[in-house]
Design a protein around this motif. Structure first.
Motif, PDB file in Angstrom:
ATOM      1  N   TYR A  40       0.407  -4.054  -0.141  1.00 38.08           N
ATOM      2  CA  TYR A  40      -0.208  -5.374  -0.187  1.00 38.08           C
ATOM      3  C   TYR A  40       0.872  -6.455  -0.193  1.00 38.08           C
ATOM      4  O   TYR A  40       1.897  -6.319  -0.858  1.00 38.08           O
ATOM      5  CB  TYR A  40      -1.080  -5.513  -1.429  1.00 38.08           C
ATOM      6  N   THR A  75      -3.452  -6.950   3.923  1.00 40.27           N
ATOM      7  CA  THR A  75      -3.579  -5.501   3.822  1.00 40.27           C
ATOM      8  C   THR A  75      -3.704  -4.910   5.220  1.00 40.27           C
ATOM      9  O   THR A  75      -4.003  -5.614   6.195  1.00 40.27           O
ATOM     10  CB  THR A  75      -4.811  -5.111   2.978  1.00 40.27           C
ATOM     11  N   THR A  76      -3.479  -3.618   5.308  1.00 44.59           N
ATOM     12  CA  THR A  76      -3.702  -2.896   6.573  1.00 44.59           C
ATOM     13  C   THR A  76      -4.733  -1.785   6.385  1.00 44.59           C
ATOM     14  O   THR A  76      -4.964  -0.985   7.291  1.00 44.59           O
ATOM     15  CB  THR A  76      -2.385  -2.279   7.092  1.00 44.59           C
ATOM     16  N   THR A  77      -5.372  -1.762   5.210  1.00 44.65           N
ATOM     17  CA  THR A  77      -6.321  -0.683   4.883  1.00 44.65           C
ATOM     18  C   THR A  77      -7.612  -1.281   4.317  1.00 44.65           C
ATOM     19  O   THR A  77      -8.100  -0.849   3.280  1.00 44.65           O
ATOM     20  CB  THR A  77      -5.697   0.294   3.866  1.00 44.65           C
ATOM     21  N   ASP A  86      -9.842  -0.249   1.116  1.00 45.97           N
ATOM     22  CA  ASP A  86      -9.779  -1.171  -0.018  1.00 45.97           C
ATOM     23  C   ASP A  86     -11.172  -1.482  -0.549  1.00 45.97           C
ATOM     24  O   ASP A  86     -11.395  -1.522  -1.763  1.00 45.97           O
ATOM     25  CB  ASP A  86      -9.102  -2.485   0.399  1.00 45.97           C
ATOM     26  N   PHE A  93      -9.041 -10.597   0.506  1.00 47.68           N
ATOM     27  CA  PHE A  93      -8.139  -9.741   1.277  1.00 47.68           C
ATOM     28  C   PHE A  93      -8.348  -9.962   2.768  1.00 47.68           C
ATOM     29  O   PHE A  93      -9.476 -10.148   3.231  1.00 47.68           O
ATOM     30  CB  PHE A  93      -8.365  -8.274   0.902  1.00 47.68           C
ATOM     31  N   GLN A 112      -7.076  -8.709   6.797  1.00 43.64           N
ATOM     32  CA  GLN A 112      -6.382  -7.785   7.694  1.00 43.64           C
ATOM     33  C   GLN A 112      -6.383  -8.396   9.084  1.00 43.64           C
ATOM     34  O   GLN A 112      -7.434  -8.586   9.694  1.00 43.64           O
ATOM     35  CB  GLN A 112      -7.062  -6.406   7.719  1.00 43.64           C
ATOM     36  N   CYS A 145      -3.679  -3.791  -6.721  1.00 40.20           N
ATOM     37  CA  CYS A 145      -2.633  -4.005  -5.712  1.00 40.20           C
ATOM     38  C   CYS A 145      -1.417  -3.115  -5.921  1.00 40.20           C
ATOM     39  O   CYS A 145      -0.433  -3.221  -5.181  1.00 40.20           O
ATOM     40  CB  CYS A 145      -2.196  -5.472  -5.715  1.00 40.20           C
TER      41      CYS A 145
END
Length: 268
Positions: free
Chosen positions: A2, A92-94, A98, A144, A146, A194
């Motif tokens: 994160y 984030t990339t997930t 998440d 969040f 992405q 996080c």
């Protein structure tokens, strides 16, 4: 992993706030329209971390967006549309995972949902957003984001467009965001979600306790007043929430308030 993505500064007229910040030596550029939300923005980047100045351009669409629970638009409406620093976003990339993780942790989850914005040149930028919260929490959780493009591609594109560029005031870095909070319950949960560590400190002279989260290279400094002092006075006047943003690397020291937000700019 994160990372701190951006800080939201709601204002009445982003194009006017742009000029005010430019006068203080910041590099600020026009952004574009969020047609689905009835808002538009201007932007000031510090590498990939940035401050987003958001204003309303379509009242009906904004009111519809503000009905979404835990959204930043709901935050602005619930705060009586008072200009100032409102929320911050974590990159984030997930985001799908998440959402499941946060729900399992007992939080209410809204999203993720896909959005886009049209730039002034007509090109489109797109991303997904995830909002989280808890009805008993006295402070708001981060939201969040992405991005559809990888960080390396975004950095190159933003640099090529002149959006990421040298600030007239120096090689600036977004160093810290200060909050005033009633307790550290939500702070500890944010850190846990996080995967970040917390540094705790007490300053008896200022009558405050600190909980500090390091998110990438940005410090999130949560201050709890425990008696009379500057933080206590701020809490009485403004309530809980984001107090100020700290920027470092400037050629001169500055501390100013613009459209409800405190900016502290340091040399180091």
């Amino acid at each position: 992993m994160y990372q701190f993505d951006h800080l939201v500064h709601f204002v009445s007229y982003p194009e006017q706030t742009l000029l005010k910040l430019q006068e203080e030596g910041l590099h600020v550029v026009p952004g574009g329209s969020h047609e689905a939300w009835g808002t538009y923005n201007t932007l000031s980047y510090f590498e990939l971390a940035y401050i987003e100045l958001i204003g309303i351009e379509n009242e009906k669409k904004f009111q519809e967006a503000a009905n979404k629970k835990y959204s930043l638009h709901a935050s602005y409406k619930e705060n009586r549309r008072r200009d100032g620093l409102t929320r911050f976003a974590v990159r984030t990339t997930t985001i799908e995972q998440d959402a499941k993780l946060f729900a399992q942790a007992g939080l209410e989850v809204v999203g993720p949902e896909r959005y886009s914005r049209i730039r002034e040149d007509g090109s489109e930028v797109s991303w997904q957003l995830l909002y989280i919260g808890h009805p008993k929490s006295k402070i708001e959780f981060p939201f969040f984001i992405q991005w559809d493009e990888a960080d390396t591609l975004r950095r190159k594109e933003l640099t090529d467009r002149g959006i990421i560029a040298q600030h007239p005031l120096g090689n600036l870095t977004l160093k810290a965001v200060h909050f005033v909070v009633p307790n550290f319950d939500a702070v500890e949960q944010i850190a846990q979600l996080c995967g970040a560590t917390i540094l705790k400190k007490v300053n008896e002279e200022e009558n405050v306790e600190y909980s500090i989260i390091l998110l990438d290279e940005v410090k999130l400094i949560f201050v709890k007043p425990i008696g009379d002092g500057v933080a206590w006075d701020y809490m009485l006047e403004h309530g809980y929430g984001i107090k100020k943003v700290v920027i470092s690397g400037a050629t001169e020291q500055k501390h100013f308030t613009i459209d409800g937000a405190q900016y502290e700019i340091n040399k180091k």
